[in-house]
Design a protein around this motif. Structure first.
Motif, PDB file in Angstrom:
ATOM      1  N   ASP A 132      48.815  29.152  34.648  1.00  0.00           N
ATOM      2  CA  ASP A 132      49.080  30.523  35.107  1.00  0.00           C
ATOM      3  C   ASP A 132      49.166  31.462  33.901  1.00  0.00           C
ATOM      4  OD1 ASP A 132      50.017  32.919  36.117  1.00  0.00           O
ATOM      5  OD2 ASP A 132      51.470  31.992  37.464  1.00  0.00           O
ATOM      6  N   PHE A 134      48.150  34.845  34.527  1.00  0.00           N
ATOM      7  CA  PHE A 134      47.807  36.060  35.255  1.00  0.00           C
ATOM      8  C   PHE A 134      48.384  37.327  34.620  1.00  0.00           C
ATOM      9  CE2 PHE A 134      46.666  35.259  40.019  1.00  0.00           C
ATOM     10  CZ  PHE A 134      45.533  34.602  39.631  1.00  0.00           C
ATOM     11  N   GLU A 136      50.113  40.782  35.508  1.00  0.00           N
ATOM     12  CA  GLU A 136      51.020  41.069  36.618  1.00  0.00           C
ATOM     13  C   GLU A 136      50.286  41.756  37.764  1.00  0.00           C
ATOM     14  OE1 GLU A 136      54.132  39.939  37.124  1.00  0.00           O
ATOM     15  OE2 GLU A 136      53.596  38.784  35.342  1.00  0.00           O
ATOM     16  N   ARG A 139      48.794  39.538  40.534  1.00  0.00           N
ATOM     17  CA  ARG A 139      49.662  38.812  41.469  1.00  0.00           C
ATOM     18  C   ARG A 139      49.828  39.531  42.806  1.00  0.00           C
ATOM     19  NH1 ARG A 139      51.581  34.850  38.323  1.00  0.00           N
ATOM     20  NH2 ARG A 139      51.878  35.303  36.113  1.00  0.00           N
ATOM     21  N   GLU A 147      52.339  36.483  47.556  1.00  0.00           N
ATOM     22  CA  GLU A 147      51.897  36.713  46.180  1.00  0.00           C
ATOM     23  C   GLU A 147      50.643  35.910  45.896  1.00  0.00           C
ATOM     24  OE1 GLU A 147      53.759  35.033  42.278  1.00  0.00           O
ATOM     25  OE2 GLU A 147      54.658  37.016  42.565  1.00  0.00           O
ATOM     26  N   ARG A 148      49.692  36.519  45.235  1.00  0.00           N
ATOM     27  CA  ARG A 148      48.510  35.771  44.810  1.00  0.00           C
ATOM     28  C   ARG A 148      48.931  34.756  43.758  1.00  0.00           C
ATOM     29  NH1 ARG A 148      44.522  38.012  42.097  1.00  0.00           N
ATOM     30  NH2 ARG A 148      42.982  36.576  42.932  1.00  0.00           N
ATOM     31  N   ARG A 149      48.429  33.544  43.870  1.00  0.00           N
ATOM     32  CA  ARG A 149      48.808  32.467  42.962  1.00  0.00           C
ATOM     33  C   ARG A 149      47.647  32.055  42.070  1.00  0.00           C
ATOM     34  NH1 ARG A 149      50.753  27.800  46.679  1.00  0.00           N
ATOM     35  NH2 ARG A 149      48.994  28.557  47.906  1.00  0.00           N
ATOM     36  N   SER A 150      47.983  31.661  40.871  1.00  0.00           N
ATOM     37  CA  SER A 150      46.978  31.152  39.943  1.00  0.00           C
ATOM     38  C   SER A 150      46.794  29.662  40.186  1.00  0.00           C
ATOM     39  CB  SER A 150      47.416  31.399  38.489  1.00  0.00           C
ATOM     40  OG  SER A 150      46.464  30.854  37.590  1.00  0.00           O
ATOM     41  N   ASP A 198      42.881  36.409  35.661  1.00  0.00           N
ATOM     42  CA  ASP A 198      42.667  36.563  37.106  1.00  0.00           C
ATOM     43  C   ASP A 198      41.679  35.500  37.554  1.00  0.00           C
ATOM     44  OD1 ASP A 198      42.805  37.481  39.682  1.00  0.00           O
ATOM     45  OD2 ASP A 198      42.083  39.512  39.247  1.00  0.00           O
ATOM     46  N   ARG A 357      56.735  30.515  35.323  1.00  0.00           N
ATOM     47  CA  ARG A 357      57.368  31.092  36.509  1.00  0.00           C
ATOM     48  C   ARG A 357      57.898  29.951  37.367  1.00  0.00           C
ATOM     49  NH1 ARG A 357      55.554  36.199  38.008  1.00  0.00           N
ATOM     50  NH2 ARG A 357      55.596  35.720  40.222  1.00  0.00           N
TER      51      ARG A 357
END
Length: 358
Positions: A132, A134, A136, A139, A147-150, A198, A357
């Motif tokens: 991850d 990403f 911010e 997300r 929330e968009r996840r990696s 991304d 995270r």
């Protein structure tokens, strides 16, 4: 010359590779037949079945575990992590067996490696799917509850980027790439100065793929979910295992689809649509990078298809150089991660150090 054993578990197989100085010595896919198919098979029993098979493989090939310099394992479903190579220790093993949010075959690799090493050989993982990095902004999904996840094909995508940077004679941190993994699932990621800022989640977003549906109209999905005609399990399977190319043509093999397309224009259109959607995703990543892209890197199994690659290239070649690193090369990528630690070019992190995270 370091000798590294690579381990990559599948649902009913374990892929092994012995490499010496980065060169393949022997590879083998161990089949576990019906031993792992029962619904009540415990994780511990699963690992023991695989361990026994690997020990047999080593014995048959006259390989003493003490002569191996490292064991390189596929990373499982771990917390969001920084990219890199990690030491397999008791904390990681415990997380993968008892605390991982998804029970996935890749979760068996690190515990299996730890058991095989018996504390005598260092064990590593490299670039698990939960890498991850990403931005911010990446997300935000559109509603705060989701929330968009990696989640990505990080191992192959990161390894392909390293190879292209080496071919270009530049440091990875000086380059911006759009990296496209063309497999059963398709990941299109934007890597800026070495960080994957991304990427589409191949199960939920982005272009449709050989067996996944990609993005779908939300309203229609909700209507189907509440129609009473399908269970949750059936819908998830439809979208992640029976969608995409398979749903339209009855095959998830691009080679077979091209054969069918010779006599069926509808199949030709589906293949063209898949390339079109991939190109759209690449274009979006180029846009948020401000057009500052050094190369578009195509990798994964479908990158072996020159015909399909050219379909994508026809859309995106004006954005940047298009390079092709076909195949998944997972065993070699795992070995290269371990070798970077062994030769001192990378420091292996512990799990706690890399968590970004929770």
């Amino acid at each position: 010359m370091p000798t590294v054993l690579a381990i990559n578990p599948g649902s009913a197989t374990t892929k092994l590779g012995l490499f010496r100085d980065g060169k393949e010595v022997i590879t083998k896919t161990l089949e576990h037949s019906g031993e792992l198919h029962a619904a009540d098979v415990s994780k511990e029993h699963d690992i023991e079945v695989r361990r026994s098979a690997v020990v047999g493989f080593l014995r048959e090939n006259g390989i003493d575990i003490s002569t191996i310099d490292a064991i390189a394992c596929r990373g499982g479903i771990l917390p969001p992590l920084e990219s890199g190579t990690y030491v397999v220790d008791d904390e990681m093993v415990d997380y993968l067996i008892h605390r991982s949010p998804v029970d996935h075959p890749s979760n068996r690799a690190a515990p299996l490696g730890a058991e095989l090493s018996m504390g005598k050989v260092p064990v590593f993982i490299t670039d698990p799917v939960s890498v991850d990095e990403f931005w911010e902004l990446s997300r935000l999904s559109g509603i705060p509850q989701i929330e968009r996840r990696s989640l990505l094909h990080a191992l192959n995508m990161k390894a392909a980027a390293r190879r292209v940077a080496q071919e270009m004679g530049k440091d990875l941190t000086d380059l911006n790439f759009v990296i496209v993994h063309l497999g059963g699932g398709i990941s299109v990621g934007l890597q800026m100065e070495g960080r994957m800022v991304d990427v589409n989640n191949a199960n939920d977003e982005g272009p449709f793929s050989p067996n996944r549906s990609g993005e779908l109209p939300v309203g229609d999905v909700v209507e189907m979910a509440f129609s009473g005609k399908h269970s949750e399990k059936q819908l998830i399977s439809r979208y992640t295992k029976q969608g995409g190319l398979f749903a339209y043509t009855g095959t998830d093999d691009l080679r077979k689809a091209f054969e069918l397309s010779q006599n069926d224009n509808n199949v030709s259109q589906v293949i063209a649509a898949m390339a079109y959607q991939i190109a759209k995703e690449i274009g979006g990543m180029c846009a948020v990078a401000g057009g500052e892209i050094d190369a578009v890197v195509l990798t994964g199994g479908m990158a072996y298809s020159e015909r399909f690659v050219e379909m994508i290239r026809s859309y995106v070649s004006r954005f940047a150089l298009v390079t092709v690193e076909p195949g998944e090369n997972e065993l070699l990528s795992l070995v290269e991660g371990a070798e970077r630690v062994l030769n001192g070019t990378e420091r292996a992190k512990k799990l706690k150090e890399g968590v970004v995270r929770r």
